[in-house]
Design an enzyme around this catalytic site. Structure first.
Site, PDB file in Angstrom:
ATOM      1  N   HIS A   1      43.389 -60.516 -19.963  1.00  0.00           N
ATOM      2  CA  HIS A   1      42.252 -59.889 -19.282  1.00  0.00           C
ATOM      3  C   HIS A   1      41.338 -59.125 -20.246  1.00  0.00           C
ATOM      4  CE1 HIS A   1      44.038 -61.198 -15.564  1.00  0.00           C
ATOM      5  NE2 HIS A   1      42.858 -60.951 -15.017  1.00  0.00           N
TER       6      HIS A   1
ATOM      7  N   TYR B   1      49.617 -60.659 -19.604  1.00  0.00           N
ATOM      8  CA  TYR B   1      48.593 -60.633 -18.547  1.00  0.00           C
ATOM      9  C   TYR B   1      47.455 -59.687 -18.952  1.00  0.00           C
ATOM     10  CZ  TYR B   1      46.405 -59.954 -13.991  1.00  0.00           C
ATOM     11  OH  TYR B   1      45.495 -59.878 -12.965  1.00  0.00           O
TER      12      TYR B   1
ATOM     13  N   TRP C   1      40.747 -70.800 -14.132  1.00  0.00           N
ATOM     14  CA  TRP C   1      41.255 -69.439 -14.369  1.00  0.00           C
ATOM     15  C   TRP C   1      42.459 -69.148 -13.475  1.00  0.00           C
ATOM     16  CZ3 TRP C   1      40.770 -65.825 -17.984  1.00  0.00           C
ATOM     17  CH2 TRP C   1      41.276 -64.545 -17.718  1.00  0.00           C
TER      18      TRP C   1
ATOM     19  N   TYR D   1      34.180 -54.632 -10.242  1.00  0.00           N
ATOM     20  CA  TYR D   1      35.509 -55.242 -10.147  1.00  0.00           C
ATOM     21  C   TYR D   1      36.399 -54.693 -11.249  1.00  0.00           C
ATOM     22  CZ  TYR D   1      38.970 -59.066  -9.809  1.00  0.00           C
ATOM     23  OH  TYR D   1      40.114 -59.810  -9.663  1.00  0.00           O
TER      24      TYR D   1
END
Length: 158
Positions: free
Chosen positions: A27, A23, A81, A46
């Site tokens: 990213h 993960y 996504w 963000y």
């Protein structure tokens, strides 16, 4: 709304701990069109933070998180996504990750408590000092250098 007037939002999700490395790797390589869609949809500052047990905390600023989510839901790249990320999360029961997170409540903000701009959901107090007007003469400035006992006074002229 200015950047200082964006609302702050935080949320949590749970990544399967055994999938956290992958993960995180994904990213580090977010698709450029996904990054642009987030920006164009109003997502600001963000960030995602992960704990070793897979607890994922997200932070975002937006004029409205709901509006930013709606704008993203209308993009084709977001659908792709979210489908590619869904496999990493626990307890979503088929809900896309960007809709299945648990919102968190802000309980403290430094700028808000200091009364500074950018306090998020808290309004900064109105200034109490009256700004100088044309009728108010400017305050003289003084300057000294270390070891100098002489003070120089300068006045601004209009």
């Amino acid at each position: 709304m200015t950047a200082d007037e964006h609302e702050r939002y935080a949320f949590r999700l749970q990544v399967a701990p055994e999938r956290l490395t992958e993960y995180t790797r994904r990213h580090a390589e977010v698709w450029p069109e996904m990054l642009q869609a987030l920006h164009d949809s109003g997502w600001r500052s963000y960030s995602l933070f992960a704990a070793p047990d897979g607890l994922l905390i997200g932070y975002v600023e937006a004029e409205s998180l709901e509006a930013a989510q709606v704008a993203m839901s209308e993009t084709e790249v977001n659908a792709r996504w979210q489908a590619s990320m869904a496999e990493f999360f626990t307890s979503l029961d088929g809900t896309p990750p960007d809709e299945g997170f648990e919102p968190l409540t802000q309980v403290f903000n430094l700028e808000a408590q200091l009364g500074l701009p950018g306090g998020g959901r808290y309004a900064a107090p109105k200034p109490t000092a009256t700004p100088p007007t044309a009728a108010t003469p400017p305050t003289p400035a003084s300057s000294t250098t270390p070891g100098d006992t002489t003070t120089t006074i300068t006045e601004e002229t209009s």
